[in-house]
Scaffold this active site. Structure first.
Site: not given
Length: 341
Positions: A193, A217, A287, A290, A313, A322
């Site tokens: 990110r 995150k 993004h 990404r 993730h 994806y």
């Protein structure tokens, strides 16, 4: 402070003390216990202030009066005012998270939000660049493919013009393309990110193993590999570029802005968009790079679980989108090439 932030603050101050205190305690829990980012905490607080403002209008002045009907009424009002399905889903998630926390903290006798349903957010397939387009974007700084107005190198000043580098001269000017190149290389090579890339320190780069240490995150740490082109870009930046831009504000930051401080994610987005436009590519963001990195990994045969780990993730469901992108590309190629399509 934005207009929406000012509005949220005004509504927060107008809440009854008990509700205002509950919002503040939950925000502190998210920040200190759950280690959520400032942006995430702000989003939760905005949703909760909106919920409690609606609850007060319905006659609820104490947290114990909050029930499922109030939550549903709040979401219904959001829907009638034109909120998107994604926004409704997020706000419902905020209400459920608060309700669960308040029940555990003894502020609610029951988890009233557990039964709150929310509309399934429509997930659009992310747009991705082809491999040759990604290569053209990354080669922009090397080939001096720049827009009419060069990519911003720091936050704009009050007049809106890009700020000048803290250290002027040929070396500082030559350092900007090196910084831009390593930024583009890392975003595409690792799929991190933009906030993760800007948050990298020099010590987070393991040159021997060609991996970077990323804090994603929730403060989750992961190691992400990168390739030889990114290593060359890093070497050039650390040998020639960073020393020319470093200042007292730099600290340990790997990527620097024009004033010598850590590169801001907003500026990084501007850089990516400017080089994409200069190369004649579709509108592209960090993004988007990404998304492109993940798609190209899967198309090249990478395991879905490995891509999940690389992207950071927490759920495999986030990575599975994806696979749909790859299927759509296959369908498009089939329709274009097969005589019986």
């Amino acid at each position: 402070m934005s207009r929406s932030d000012r509005s949220t603050r005004a509504m927060h101050q107008a809440l009854p003390p008990a509700l205002r205190e509950a919002v503040d305690d939950f925000a502190e829990h998210l920040s200190r216990v759950r280690n959520r980012s400032t942006h995430t905490v702000r989003a939760y607080v905005t949703d909760l202030v909106s919920l409690f403002d609606h609850a007060v209008r319905m006659g609820c002045v104490d947290l114990t009066e909050l029930d499922l009907s109030v939550l549903r009424s709040w979401l219904a009002r959001q829907r009638t005012t034109g909120a998107a399905r994604t926004s409704l889903a997020r706000r419902a998630a905020s209400a459920r998270a608060f309700s669960a926390w308040a029940h555990r903290a003894g502020l609610l006798s029951a988890d009233v939000g557990a039964a709150l349903a929310s509309p399934r957010a429509h997930r659009e397939l992310p747009s991705v660049l082809r491999a040759d387009q990604a290569a053209a974007l990354i080669d922009g700084p090397t080939r001096r493919v720049t827009p009419t107005d060069p990519p911003p190198t720091d936050l704009p000043n009050t007049q809106g013009a890009p700020t000048k580098p803290a250290r002027e001269g040929p070396a500082a000017e030559a350092a900007v393309p090196l910084r831009d190149r390593v930024l583009l290389e890392l975003l595409y090579a690792t799929g991190v990110r933009v906030s993760e890339a800007c948050g990298l320190d020099v010590a987070d780069v393991d040159h021997g193993r060609r991996v970077i240490r990323v804090f994603g995150k929730g403060g989750r740490e992961r190691s992400v590999p990168y390739g030889v082109p990114a290593q060359r870009a890093l070497d050039d930046w650390l040998r020639q570029g960073r020393p020319a831009m470093v200042s007292a504000r730099s600290g340990d930051a790997l990527l620097l802005g024009a004033r010598g401080g850590r590169l801001n994610p907003t500026t990084a987005r501007q850089i990516v968009g400017a080089y994409a436009e200069a190369a004649g590519l579709p509108r592209t963001s960090p993004h988007g790079l990404r998304h492109s990195a993940a798609t190209h990994l899967l198309e090249g045969g990478a395991d879905l679980r490995a891509v999940q780990e690389l992207l950071g993730h927490s759920s495999l469901a986030s990575t599975q989108i994806y696979t749909h992108v790859s299927v759509e590309r296959l369908r498009a190629a089939y329709r274009q090439a097969h005589p019986r399509a």
